[in-house]
Design a protein around this motif. Structure first.
Motif, mmCIF file in Angstrom:
data_model
loop_
_atom_site.group_PDB
_atom_site.id
_atom_site.type_symbol
_atom_site.label_atom_id
_atom_site.label_comp_id
_atom_site.label_asym_id
_atom_site.label_seq_id
_atom_site.Cartn_x
_atom_site.Cartn_y
_atom_site.Cartn_z
ATOM 1 N N ALA A 203 0.838 -1.206 0.000
ATOM 2 C CA ALA A 203 0.000 0.000 0.000
ATOM 3 C C ALA A 203 0.871 1.253 0.000
ATOM 4 C CB ALA A 203 -0.925 -0.003 1.207
ATOM 5 N N VAL A 204 1.933 1.238 0.800
ATOM 6 C CA VAL A 204 2.804 2.402 0.874
ATOM 7 C C VAL A 204 3.457 2.667 -0.474
ATOM 8 C CG1 VAL A 204 4.923 3.300 1.912
ATOM 9 C CG2 VAL A 204 3.222 2.191 3.358
ATOM 10 N N LYS A 205 3.843 1.562 -1.135
ATOM 11 C CA LYS A 205 4.529 1.701 -2.424
ATOM 12 C C LYS A 205 3.629 2.287 -3.499
ATOM 13 C CE LYS A 205 8.397 -1.436 -2.421
ATOM 14 N NZ LYS A 205 8.713 -2.855 -2.539
ATOM 15 N N THR A 206 2.343 1.946 -3.465
ATOM 16 C CA THR A 206 1.486 2.353 -4.570
ATOM 17 C C THR A 206 0.799 3.704 -4.323
ATOM 18 O OG1 THR A 206 -0.257 1.048 -3.603
ATOM 19 C CG2 THR A 206 0.967 0.026 -5.403
ATOM 20 N N ARG A 207 0.939 4.247 -3.119
ATOM 21 C CA ARG A 207 0.297 5.514 -2.835
ATOM 22 C C ARG A 207 0.845 6.597 -3.754
ATOM 23 N NH1 ARG A 207 2.034 6.713 2.387
ATOM 24 N NH2 ARG A 207 0.945 4.876 3.056
ATOM 25 N N GLN A 208 -0.061 7.392 -4.336
ATOM 26 C CA GLN A 208 0.418 8.422 -5.268
ATOM 27 C C GLN A 208 1.193 9.502 -4.524
ATOM 28 O OE1 GLN A 208 -2.486 10.911 -7.052
ATOM 29 N NE2 GLN A 208 -0.957 11.870 -8.368
ATOM 30 N N LEU B 2 0.037 22.272 -6.892
ATOM 31 C CA LEU B 2 0.204 20.827 -6.939
ATOM 32 C C LEU B 2 -0.163 20.285 -8.301
ATOM 33 C CD1 LEU B 2 -2.794 19.200 -5.211
ATOM 34 C CD2 LEU B 2 -2.246 21.537 -4.665
ATOM 35 N N GLU B 3 0.450 19.160 -8.590
ATOM 36 C CA GLU B 3 0.211 18.606 -9.919
ATOM 37 C C GLU B 3 -1.123 17.889 -9.975
ATOM 38 O OE1 GLU B 3 3.256 15.300 -8.360
ATOM 39 O OE2 GLU B 3 3.424 15.823 -10.461
ATOM 40 N N LEU C 298 -3.267 10.230 1.312
ATOM 41 C CA LEU C 298 -2.650 11.289 0.499
ATOM 42 C C LEU C 298 -1.199 11.367 0.908
ATOM 43 C CD1 LEU C 298 -4.755 14.549 0.619
ATOM 44 C CD2 LEU C 298 -4.020 13.313 -1.395
ATOM 45 N N SER C 299 -0.312 11.356 -0.049
ATOM 46 C CA SER C 299 1.093 11.449 0.305
ATOM 47 C C SER C 299 1.665 12.710 -0.322
ATOM 48 C CB SER C 299 1.797 10.210 -0.229
ATOM 49 O OG SER C 299 2.989 10.052 0.452
ATOM 50 N N VAL C 300 1.914 13.718 0.506
ATOM 51 C CA VAL C 300 2.334 14.994 -0.064
ATOM 52 C C VAL C 300 3.804 15.271 0.255
ATOM 53 C CG1 VAL C 300 -0.001 15.944 0.020
ATOM 54 C CG2 VAL C 300 1.542 16.438 1.866
ATOM 55 N N ASN C 301 4.516 15.678 -0.765
ATOM 56 C CA ASN C 301 5.950 15.936 -0.683
ATOM 57 C C ASN C 301 6.164 17.416 -0.945
ATOM 58 O OD1 ASN C 301 7.122 12.991 -0.719
ATOM 59 N ND2 ASN C 301 5.408 13.071 -2.161
ATOM 60 N N LEU C 302 6.702 18.080 0.052
ATOM 61 C CA LEU C 302 6.668 19.547 0.010
ATOM 62 C C LEU C 302 8.041 20.178 -0.170
ATOM 63 C CD1 LEU C 302 4.564 19.695 3.242
ATOM 64 C CD2 LEU C 302 3.671 20.419 1.036
ATOM 65 N N SER D 40 -5.904 9.726 5.581
ATOM 66 C CA SER D 40 -4.561 9.751 6.194
ATOM 67 C C SER D 40 -3.649 10.565 5.298
ATOM 68 C CB SER D 40 -4.001 8.332 6.306
ATOM 69 O OG SER D 40 -4.791 7.578 7.182
ATOM 70 N N VAL D 41 -3.154 11.663 5.836
ATOM 71 C CA VAL D 41 -2.271 12.526 5.036
ATOM 72 C C VAL D 41 -0.837 12.320 5.523
ATOM 73 C CG1 VAL D 41 -1.815 14.864 4.237
ATOM 74 C CG2 VAL D 41 -4.138 14.224 4.893
#
Ligand SMILES: Nc1ncnc2c1ncn2[C@@H]1O[C@H](COP(=O)(O)OP(=O)(O)OP(=O)(O)O)[C@@H](O)[C@H]1O
Ligand SMILES: [Mg+2]
Length: 359
Positions: free
Chosen positions: A11-16, A33-34, A128-132, A167-168
């Motif tokens: 699950a962690v691997k496939t999270r966008q 954001l894209e 949601l996996s956000v990279n800032l 979960s963000v």
């Protein structure tokens, strides 16, 4: 391997992974954001309210942000609701938190502003996996604080306390100086000149920042002025005798109404139908000239070899482009968004680098 561990890893691997440029401005919080087709730009006034009771009505996303923090890395937020942007202003017209009141508050409330702005963006995902990439006026003072406040996992409901839980996962890729994003944006819009330095002035809400970049984009000079940003201009207009006469309350006019009327170009104050265009022009010049002179003075030694530009929301104020052009300074397109859009590009590049390194 323990049962379930494998699926969790998958699950962690496939999270966008979403690359976000985050500009926690004193006046406005801006996120870029894209999307699958374009870059989405989300903006809120940097205002915040913490709520302990459920709201009395439902509000639509355009009114501002609303989220409830169930659990996560930030223990201090657990069990609280938050309103951001105009919704915060409506809920507590005089007692909401304004990030423009103190630079420390921008870092302190960065996660609340981030989640508040994200809550408006129709996110329906479970994860949601956000990279800032985040910018700050002072890396020395705020870099660690921003990472501490933002990094982690946060289980929230967007829009209401009882809504679906999301979960963000937030990760700060890097904290960069305020102008780094704007420089990238200037470059991508053809505003940098080969072999020349770029001298710029950022006209923000609280700050005016003269900066100089070398021909390959290295920061040579960066120092916010002592004098304040657009907030000082609006404050001076609010106290102009014409407003005092109009309102007859002895108090200054409402700064938010003045800012809105300037931004929409009508110069009509609230419902009074008072046109303050002349008052604005008078104060614009007396606000701008000393700030410009100081910016040019402190960057004087680089000027002969520099292309001069302006960015920040203040560069989009009415009549600014003409005033700056007459002094040889060009306004970059979309000045208010310059920093944020550039930060987003840096975030995309960082993620791509990480991906390549893993191959
Ligand atoms: N499109 C626009 N037209 C006119 N004025 C604008 C526009 N966009 C922003 N502004 C004004 O520019 C000013 C500065 O906005 P900006 O978003 O750059 O500040 P900030 O980044 O929040 O502040 P700081 O950089 O000091 O933290 C504000 O007073 C805002 O009203
Ligand atoms: Mg800014």
């Amino acid at each position: 391997m323990v049962a379930g561990q494998n699926t969790q890893v998958k699950a962690v691997k496939t999270r966008q992974q979403i690359a976000i440029g985050a500009d926690f401005g004193a006046g406005t919080t801006k996120l870029a954001l894209e999307d699958s087709v374009s870059i989405r730009k989300l903006k809120h006034s940097s205002k915040l309210v913490t709520i302990d009771e459920p709201l009395k009505d439902e509000f639509s996303p355009k009114d501002g942000g609303h989220f409830y923090y169930h659990e996560g890395t930030r223990d201090d937020l657990v069990g609280k609701g938050f309103l951001t942007g105009e919704l915060a202003q409506w809920m507590r017209p005089t007692s909401h938190t304004r990030l423009s009141d103190d630079p420390v508050m921008k870092a302190e409330n960065s996660l609340q502003m981030l989640l508040g702005v994200l809550s408006t963006s129709c996110f329906n995902e479970e994860d949601l996996s956000v990279n800032l990439i985040v910018s700050t006026h002072s890396k020395e003072l705020f870099s660690n604080d921003l990472k501490d406040k933002l990094d982690g996992k946060h289980v929230v409901s967007f829009g209401s306390k009882d809504g679906k839980r999301t979960s963000v996962y937030t990760r700060v890729l890097s904290v960069v100086p305020e102008g780094a994003g704007s420089y990238i944006h200037a470059q991508s819009t053809g505003m940098t000149k080969d072999g020349m330095n770029l001298m710029s002035v950022d006209f923000g809400t609280s700050t005016i920042i003269p900066q100089v970049f070398s021909p390959n984009g290295k920061l040579l000079y960066y120092q916010p002025l002592e004098a304040g940003g657009c907030i000082d201009l609006i404050g001076a207009i609010a106290k102009d005798p014409s407003f005092l006469q109009l309102l007859r309350s002895g108090r200054a006019a409402n700064a938010d109404l003045i800012r809105e009327a300037i931004e929409d170009g009508t110069f009509e104050y609230g419902r009074q139908k008072f046109n303050f265009s002349d008052v604005y022009r008078k104060h614009l010049t007396s606000w701008l000239i000393p700030r410009l002179q100081k910016s040019l003075q402190v960057t004087n030694e680089w000027q002969d070899s520099s292309h001069l530009v302006a960015w920040g929301g203040g560069s989009q104020l009415p009549y600014m482009a003409q005033l700056l052009k007459s002094r040889g300074i060009q306004v970059v397109p979309n000045g208010c968004w310059a920093n944020c859009l550039g930060l987003q590009k840096i975030a995309v590049a960082c993620l791509a680098r990480e991906k390549n390194a893993k191959r």
